[in-house]
Design a protein around this motif. Sequence first.
Motif, short mmCIF file in Angstrom:
data_model
loop_
_atom_site.label_atom_id
_atom_site.label_comp_id
_atom_site.label_asym_id
_atom_site.label_seq_id
_atom_site.Cartn_x
_atom_site.Cartn_y
_atom_site.Cartn_z
N LYS A 94 41.12 -131.75 34.08
CA LYS A 94 41.24 -130.49 34.81
C LYS A 94 42.03 -130.78 36.09
CE LYS A 94 36.89 -128.50 33.28
NZ LYS A 94 35.56 -128.02 33.68
N GLY A 95 42.60 -129.77 36.67
CA GLY A 95 43.39 -129.95 37.87
C GLY A 95 44.87 -129.83 37.56
N GLU A 96 45.65 -129.75 38.57
CA GLU A 96 47.09 -129.55 38.40
C GLU A 96 47.85 -130.80 38.79
OE1 GLU A 96 48.60 -125.82 39.83
OE2 GLU A 96 46.59 -124.96 39.78
N ILE A 97 48.16 -131.61 37.80
CA ILE A 97 48.81 -132.89 38.05
C ILE A 97 50.16 -132.72 38.76
CG2 ILE A 97 49.88 -132.97 35.76
CD1 ILE A 97 49.46 -136.04 35.85
N TYR A 98 50.86 -131.65 38.49
CA TYR A 98 52.19 -131.49 39.07
C TYR A 98 52.16 -130.84 40.45
CZ TYR A 98 53.43 -132.88 34.42
OH TYR A 98 53.53 -133.58 33.25
N ARG A 99 51.01 -130.34 40.88
CA ARG A 99 50.90 -129.76 42.22
C ARG A 99 50.16 -130.68 43.18
NH1 ARG A 99 48.48 -124.38 42.72
NH2 ARG A 99 49.42 -124.50 44.76
N GLN A 100 49.49 -131.71 42.66
CA GLN A 100 48.75 -132.58 43.56
C GLN A 100 49.71 -133.40 44.42
OE1 GLN A 100 46.16 -135.48 41.75
NE2 GLN A 100 47.76 -136.33 40.46
N VAL A 101 49.20 -133.83 45.57
CA VAL A 101 49.99 -134.63 46.50
C VAL A 101 49.84 -136.09 46.11
CG1 VAL A 101 50.26 -135.32 48.92
CG2 VAL A 101 49.63 -132.95 48.35
N GLY A 102 50.93 -136.69 45.69
CA GLY A 102 50.93 -138.11 45.36
C GLY A 102 50.24 -138.43 44.05
N SER A 103 50.43 -139.65 43.63
CA SER A 103 49.77 -140.16 42.43
C SER A 103 48.37 -140.63 42.81
CB SER A 103 50.57 -141.36 41.90
OG SER A 103 50.48 -142.44 42.82
N PRO A 104 47.50 -140.90 41.83
CA PRO A 104 46.19 -141.47 42.16
C PRO A 104 46.30 -142.75 42.99
CG PRO A 104 46.15 -140.63 39.94
CD PRO A 104 47.58 -140.53 40.40
N GLN A 105 47.32 -143.56 42.74
CA GLN A 105 47.56 -144.77 43.54
C GLN A 105 47.85 -144.41 44.99
OE1 GLN A 105 48.13 -148.25 42.40
NE2 GLN A 105 48.22 -148.80 44.55
#
Length: 177
Positions: A51-62
């Motif tokens: 769930k969540g918006e991978i393309y709108r999040q700020v930065g990668s998990p790293q």
Amino acid sequence: MRLVVISDVHYGNPLFADNYFQRTIKFIKRNPDVYAVLNGDICESATKISKGEIYRQVGSPQDQRDWAIKQFMPIKKRILGVTTGNHEWRIWNECGVAISKDIATALGVPYRAEGMLLKIMFGKGNDYKKDRPHVFWAYITHGYGGARTKAAKAVKAERIGAWMPLCDLIAMSHDHV
């Protein structure tokens, strides 16, 4: 002694409230009697299959992990422990990388994914011996499952209290209350 539970920060989410987060960090820095626990969902950690918006999040998990380490470094001596939230669990479950563990290791603080029992001792002059510290037991866990009403959320914490009866404090996050 005052204890601040930092959880559900969701850094990386476009709605992340940096002003509230920075205010909390400043509060901990300014007050020598304030300590903190990091109780999961510090990072948004959206992936292609979560769930969540991978393309709108700020930065990668790293990037989010690195940001968290940098933000908490100035207060690392005040952090008593770190747990994992369901958002960090996504990365662990999908590719075996434990973001919360990385944060705890970088800060040099205790880590336990599911939850942590803390023995907190401070000051002196407890009820039994005037030269001994006050002792409190706390259990912290990010929590799990859905609950819509405040009563349902309280029941979840109460259930944990049933199997941790000697704790003075139970801190369960996840429900954003």
